[in-house]
Motif scaffolding. Structure first.
Motif, PDB file in Angstrom:
ATOM      1  N   ILE A 448      65.253  -3.485  46.785  1.00 36.74           N
ATOM      2  CA  ILE A 448      66.677  -3.479  47.152  1.00 36.74           C
ATOM      3  C   ILE A 448      67.535  -4.051  46.020  1.00 36.74           C
ATOM      4  O   ILE A 448      68.641  -4.549  46.264  1.00 36.74           O
ATOM      5  N   THR A 449      67.061  -3.993  44.809  1.00 32.96           N
ATOM      6  CA  THR A 449      67.796  -4.573  43.677  1.00 32.96           C
ATOM      7  C   THR A 449      69.198  -4.007  43.559  1.00 32.96           C
ATOM      8  O   THR A 449      70.169  -4.741  43.355  1.00 32.96           O
ATOM      9  N   ASN A 450      69.317  -2.686  43.684  1.00 34.26           N
ATOM     10  CA  ASN A 450      70.629  -2.054  43.530  1.00 34.26           C
ATOM     11  C   ASN A 450      71.593  -2.489  44.634  1.00 34.26           C
ATOM     12  O   ASN A 450      72.799  -2.699  44.395  1.00 34.26           O
ATOM     13  N   ILE A 451      71.082  -2.626  45.850  1.00 39.04           N
ATOM     14  CA  ILE A 451      71.937  -3.061  46.964  1.00 39.04           C
ATOM     15  C   ILE A 451      72.436  -4.482  46.721  1.00 39.04           C
ATOM     16  O   ILE A 451      73.616  -4.788  46.911  1.00 39.04           O
ATOM     17  N   MET A 452      71.552  -5.383  46.292  1.00 39.15           N
ATOM     18  CA  MET A 452      71.945  -6.762  46.044  1.00 39.15           C
ATOM     19  C   MET A 452      72.943  -6.851  44.888  1.00 39.15           C
ATOM     20  O   MET A 452      73.874  -7.664  44.916  1.00 39.15           O
ATOM     21  N   ALA A 453      72.755  -6.009  43.878  1.00 34.25           N
ATOM     22  CA  ALA A 453      73.691  -6.002  42.754  1.00 34.25           C
ATOM     23  C   ALA A 453      75.077  -5.588  43.229  1.00 34.25           C
ATOM     24  O   ALA A 453      76.105  -6.124  42.776  1.00 34.25           O
ATOM     25  N   TYR A 460      82.140 -10.859  43.348  1.00 38.70           N
ATOM     26  CA  TYR A 460      82.881 -11.106  42.106  1.00 38.70           C
ATOM     27  C   TYR A 460      84.295 -10.564  42.216  1.00 38.70           C
ATOM     28  O   TYR A 460      85.270 -11.229  41.838  1.00 38.70           O
ATOM     29  N   VAL A 461      84.413  -9.354  42.760  1.00 37.37           N
ATOM     30  CA  VAL A 461      85.733  -8.736  42.906  1.00 37.37           C
ATOM     31  C   VAL A 461      86.632  -9.590  43.795  1.00 37.37           C
ATOM     32  O   VAL A 461      87.836  -9.725  43.549  1.00 37.37           O
ATOM     33  N   ALA A 462      86.068 -10.183  44.830  1.00 35.37           N
ATOM     34  CA  ALA A 462      86.866 -10.970  45.780  1.00 35.37           C
ATOM     35  C   ALA A 462      87.362 -12.274  45.163  1.00 35.37           C
ATOM     36  O   ALA A 462      88.335 -12.846  45.655  1.00 35.37           O
ATOM     37  N   ASN A 463      86.733 -12.769  44.102  1.00 35.59           N
ATOM     38  CA  ASN A 463      87.061 -14.090  43.568  1.00 35.59           C
ATOM     39  C   ASN A 463      87.575 -14.068  42.135  1.00 35.59           C
ATOM     40  O   ASN A 463      87.814 -15.138  41.564  1.00 35.59           O
ATOM     41  N   HIS A 464      87.734 -12.883  41.543  1.00 31.18           N
ATOM     42  CA  HIS A 464      88.160 -12.824  40.146  1.00 31.18           C
ATOM     43  C   HIS A 464      89.272 -11.801  39.957  1.00 31.18           C
ATOM     44  O   HIS A 464      89.364 -10.818  40.697  1.00 31.18           O
ATOM     45  N   ASP A 465      90.096 -12.070  38.976  1.00 31.97           N
ATOM     46  CA  ASP A 465      91.168 -11.158  38.598  1.00 31.97           C
ATOM     47  C   ASP A 465      90.568  -9.962  37.870  1.00 31.97           C
ATOM     48  O   ASP A 465      89.759 -10.119  36.946  1.00 31.97           O
ATOM     49  N   THR A 468      91.761  -9.729  33.760  1.00 30.70           N
ATOM     50  CA  THR A 468      91.265 -10.684  32.773  1.00 30.70           C
ATOM     51  C   THR A 468      89.861 -11.202  33.066  1.00 30.70           C
ATOM     52  O   THR A 468      89.241 -11.799  32.187  1.00 30.70           O
ATOM     53  N   GLY A 469      89.369 -10.988  34.287  1.00 25.34           N
ATOM     54  CA  GLY A 469      88.076 -11.547  34.670  1.00 25.34           C
ATOM     55  C   GLY A 469      88.121 -13.022  34.988  1.00 25.34           C
ATOM     56  O   GLY A 469      87.086 -13.645  35.246  1.00 25.34           O
ATOM     57  N   LEU A 470      89.324 -13.618  35.002  1.00 22.62           N
ATOM     58  CA  LEU A 470      89.459 -15.038  35.302  1.00 22.62           C
ATOM     59  C   LEU A 470      89.396 -15.268  36.816  1.00 22.62           C
ATOM     60  O   LEU A 470      89.621 -14.341  37.601  1.00 22.62           O
ATOM     61  N   PRO A 471      89.122 -16.501  37.245  1.00 20.74           N
ATOM     62  CA  PRO A 471      89.217 -16.803  38.680  1.00 20.74           C
ATOM     63  C   PRO A 471      90.601 -16.448  39.212  1.00 20.74           C
ATOM     64  O   PRO A 471      91.609 -16.651  38.524  1.00 20.74           O
ATOM     65  N   ASN A 472      90.623 -15.889  40.429  1.00 22.07           N
ATOM     66  CA  ASN A 472      91.900 -15.546  41.041  1.00 22.07           C
ATOM     67  C   ASN A 472      92.360 -16.691  41.947  1.00 22.07           C
ATOM     68  O   ASN A 472      91.765 -17.777  41.963  1.00 22.07           O
ATOM     69  N   ARG A 473      93.423 -16.448  42.727  1.00 20.29           N
ATOM     70  CA  ARG A 473      93.996 -17.493  43.570  1.00 20.29           C
ATOM     71  C   ARG A 473      92.968 -18.027  44.567  1.00 20.29           C
ATOM     72  O   ARG A 473      92.942 -19.219  44.879  1.00 20.29           O
TER      73      ARG A 473
END
Length: 916
Positions: A448-453, A460-465, A468-473
């Motif tokens: 299930i490697t692909n599913i976990m990735a 990552y999308v939920a927590n980063h801009d 820029t890839g920086l942390p979001n709000r």
């Protein structure tokens, strides 16, 4: 699997042979069917995971968007309330702020604000006359609920754009908490459609967004020709049933839709904070598209196997001599079956609990990356598991055997063949002997490697801009909370910095948004280069960044850090091949010097950043908690004065003015007092300065004028006929409609002659617009009102005011009258003012007369009109008639000296006289 050679036999052995062939075909077909069934379930599982992940991602995205809008509404409402409290309501500045908020948040049509009547008065392109939203539900709800927070409306048609929008609104409060209006931000339904269209979902799939009452906001289905009515509350029976059990999130299968006739697998997420629901539907065509390809492959392989078996049988029937050729065909078929199992990435295993040894299929060997000689015992299996979870997994296996539970575990392995980590999901069942003792664990293990990735990517999308890839709000909130806790525990300083790129909009307008994004990425990379491990760099959106600098032992350290930040941003940057130089404005607040909660720290840093903008940009400003406390204290006093105005705690006292030659009472000056319920009667010096520059100053000034006119009317009816003066501040006088509002006040009191009212102009040094002051006073004189210039002689420009302003009366300041009998310089200055007034035919009044001796000297100098404690102290209006009678009966003016003694000139005065 190896096939034994088939030896020649007689006809009696052929039924057994054909039975074996048939059984083999049945086994292969069954295996293929099982494999396809597993693949079918895996396709369903993937569809569930995909729909859940997409629904969750959209729920997080919209939740983040709404949180961002809410914060913008909250800060804007706070700023407007602040301006209302300060009495400095600046419509242009508010509109500019709302435009900036819109530019910093994608997908919002605009930010606008109303007054308390519901008229849209702030915002870009609001038009004339202003549109009223007083009838809107969100306006009335916020108006009637002082404690209301963010209000999210149902979809409605905008009164301005005539398009469907989703409204987010907040209440604007006055200083006393009363309703002042509503600030709102609409998100066009078309914009949400565009967001969904960017998801690139397959045809037949759908995305639905419903509000907290499950009313339809948007339903998007690619290439659909059906009309989805906004606000529709109809739900499928399947959705209703699953909502009863799982109101927040769930997955269900719905039959053919009544709208487009397509059955779908649905997953939904309901946002806990704002109540909206995202529902993602995947059609069977999309779910099983890949499975159909796999089914064709497996079916083809099975068909090939069956054909091979039939061919083999036919060859056997023609002659046993060709059996080797048939065996080869059988081996090919077996290899094809193994390939079909590889597609599913599903390997079988069997673990003998008595011997501690296990076996598995070739697919399992491929998943584990092991050779045939690998040790297939408990130790060998544990060595495949990543070291940090071996003991945990060993305990888990022991626990399920002891408790007789199924095996169901996701874990990581390291493949010996290439050293790569893989995620696997093992599921199995225990087999028991006749005594009920577990003897074997058998089941399947899937890669299930692909599913976990994919799940990691979603986190990552939920927590980063995304730019820029920086942390979001969202991630910043967690980092800030940890940084504050760390600073508190270790007694160090934490700097919370709010950085805004100067004139970033100009770069977007000149080079385009893509170039603007590249600039943000470049600046983010540079700033990361100067951040330490304990620091945090985050992007809130637009051109706004947050920097957290922790572990500061001395406050002075932050200045060095901030200078480095400014230098880093100022360094030239190549964008689209063009050399560009930008600057930044930074606002900083220091914890625990600013010992506030996390949101307030960010807000304080934001305020400091705006001060840096006002200071000329390309600099930083530190938030001053003490200044903020002073501002809050001033605001408190202003709010208390506003309450005093409403509670009728402000009163007018009156000080008489007399003619010392005739003894006639010529007038009275109205002086404001505050009858404080706790502190008693307060003089103007204790509270009046808090009104400077505020709207309340104008309101109270108009109250004074109206109260004076009303009192004149009362006194006239009682037989008292004299002029009453009201003090007018410079700020009040310079209001564009001052003269017009005075005219309306006079019209409200038709029994009062305008000549009975006198306006005393105070704070002449604050008359910033002389032409406006002249215009207003000229109109007042045309109405018949008298004008007096108060405190004459104290300002450096008094003569200039005397020359330019249309005045009738000069009032000599009490500071000269007080020492006139001892200080010849003051006496001569008074004499000069009296002569000046007489020369220009202006009446002169001396204020601050404290004795009959001073009065006698003033009469001798030619100033017969006076007021002061020597005549009478300020008194309530109802005491004035009695005092007038007493003054007339005492006739103190008759006892004045005929020619008082002039004081000697001071040494400084003598020198000045000699030099002149």
């Amino acid at each position: 699997m190896q096939t034994q050679p088939i030896a020649p036999s007689s006809r009696n052995n052929r039924p057994l042979f054909y039975s074996g062939i048939a059984a083999l075909i049945l086994i292969v077909a069954t295996t293929a069917l099982v494999t396809l069934t597993q693949l079918h379930r895996q396709a369903e599982t993937r569809a569930v995971i995909t729909s859940q992940n997409l629904a969750k991602s959209l729920e997080l995205s919209f939740g983040g968007l709404i949180d961002t809008i809410n914060m913008a509404l909250l800060s804007s409402a706070h700023e407007i309330s602040h301006q209302i409290s300060d009495g400095k309501l600046d419509a242009r500045a508010i509109t500019k702020m709302l435009v900036q908020q819109k530019q910093s948040i994608d997908h919002v049509a605009h930010f606008r604000a109303t007054n308390e009547q519901g008229d849209i008065v702030y915002g870009q392109d609001i038009g004339e006359p202003p549109v009223s939203i007083a009838g809107r539900d969100y306006f009335t709800r916020l108006r009637d609920d002082p404690g209301a927070g963010l209000y999210i409306s149902k979809p409605l048609v905008s009164l301005v754009s005539q398009k469907w929008v989703w409204i987010f609104a907040r209440r604007i409060n006055k200083a006393d908490g009363s309703f002042a209006g509503v600030i709102y931000a609409p998100v066009p339904i078309d914009e949400i459609q565009t967001i969904f269209a960017q998801m690139n979902i397959d045809q037949g799939n759908s995305i639905t967004l419903r509000d907290s009452g499950h009313a339809l906001i948007v339903r998007y289905a690619p290439s659909s020709t059906f009309d989805f009515p906004v606000g529709d509350t109809r739900l499928s029976d399947d959705f209703i049933n699953v909502l009863k059990e799982n109101p927040q999130t769930g997955t269900y299968f719905a039959g053919a839709s009544s709208i487009d006739g397509i059955a779908r697998l649905h997953s939904y997420y309901r946002n806990a904070r704002h109540g909206f629901t995202v529902n993602v539907g995947i059609s069977p065509k999309s779910i099983f598209a890949e499975w159909r390809k796999q089914a064709w492959i497996v079916g083809g392989l099975v068909a090939a196997f069956v054909l091979a078996m039939l061919t083999f049988s036919k060859m056997i029937s023609r002659g046993w001599m060709r059996q080797e050729e048939a065996i080869a065909s059988l081996e090919v078929s077996q290899h094809s079956l193994q390939e079909a199992q590889k597609i599913a990435q599903l390997g079988q295993f069997s673990y003998d609990l008595r011997t501690g040894r296990w076996s598995g299929s070739d697919i399992l060997d491929d998943i584990f990356g092991i050779e045939s000689g690998y040790a297939r015992d408990a130790r060998g299996w544990l060595e495949l598991v990543v070291p940090e979870t071996r003991e945990e997994l060993k305990s888990y296996l022991k626990g399920i055997v002891e408790q007789r539970l199924p095996f169901d575990r996701k874990y990581r392995i390291v493949r010996p063949c290439d050293g790569k980590e893989r995620w696997v999901h093992g599921k199995g069942e225990l087999q028991f002997d006749e005594n009920g003792t577990p003897i074997r664990l058998f089941g399947a293990i899937q890669d299930i490697t692909n599913i976990m990735a994919h799940e990691t990517e979603l986190r990552y999308v939920a927590n980063h801009d995304m730019v820029t890839g920086l942390p979001n709000r969202r991630l910043l909130a967690d980092r800030l909370s940890q940084a504050v806790g760390h600073a508190r525990r270790n007694h160090t300083y934490l700097a919370v910095c709010y950085l805004d790129i100067d004139d970033f909009k100009l770069i977007n307008d000149r080079y385009g948004h893509e170039a603007g994004d590249k600039l943000l990425v470049a600046i983010a990379e540079r700033l990361k280069g100067i951040m330490r491990d304990v620091d945090t760099l985050a992007r809130l959106g637009g051109d706004e960044f947050i920097m957290l600098f922790g572990d500061l032992a001395l406050l002075e350290e932050i200045h060095v850090v901030l200078e480095r930040v400014l230098a880093t941003v100022n360094a030239g940057i190549q964008i689209e091949g063009i050399a560009t130089q930008v600057s930044a404005s930074i606002g900083v607040t220091l914890f625990p010097a600013d010992d506030a909660d996390d949101d307030t720290l960010l807000r304080h840093a934001d305020h400091a950043m705006y001060r840096a903008k006002e200071a000329g940009k390309n600099c930083y400003q530190l938030f001053d908690p003490e200044h903020d406390r002073r501002v809050q204290a001033h605001r408190h006093h202003l709010q208390r004065l506003s309450l005093a105005d409403k509670e009728n705690e402000l009163v007018l006292y009156y000080q008489p003015k007399v003619d010392l030659l005739s003894g006639k009472v010529t007038g009275a000056e109205a002086l404001i007092r505050w009858l404080h319920p706790e502190r008693g009667l307060l003089s103007p010096g204790e509270f009046l300065h808090y009104l400077d520059g505020s709207d309340l100053e104008i309101k109270i000034g108009e109250w004074v004028v109206d109260s004076v006119l009303r009192q004149i009317e009362i006194w006239n009816a009682a037989g008292l006929d004299f002029v009453v003066s009201a003090n007018i501040s410079a700020n009040h006088l310079l209001q564009p409609d001052f003269a017009e509002r005075l005219r309306l006040s006079l019209e409200r009191h038709p029994n009062v002659a305008p000549s009975s009212l006198e306006l005393e102009i105070i704070e002449t040094a604050a008359l910033s617009d002389m032409s406006q002051a002249v215009l207003a006073l000229t109109l007042c004189r045309e109405y018949g009102v008298q004008i007096a210039l108060d405190d004459f002689g104290t300002g450096y420009s008094s003569l200039s005011y005397f020359r330019k302003l249309p005045i009738d009366i000069l009032k000599i300041d009490q500071s000269f009258v007080r020492d006139m009998l001892e200080n010849r310089d003051d006496l001569e200055l008074i004499e000069s003012v009296v002569r000046l007034g007489h020369a220009f035919n202006r009446r002169v009044i001396a204020e601050g007369v404290e004795s009959l001796e001073q009065g006698a000297m003033l009469v001798h100098l030619g100033c017969r009109f006076v007021q002061g404690y020597g005549i009478a102290r300020p008194m309530p209006a109802e005491q004035m008639p009695g005092w007038v009678e007493q003054w007339r009966s005492n006739a103190l003016w008759l006892s004045l000296e005929s020619r008082p003694q002039r004081p000697e000139r001071s040494e400084a005065g003598e020198r000045a006289a000699e030099s002149s």
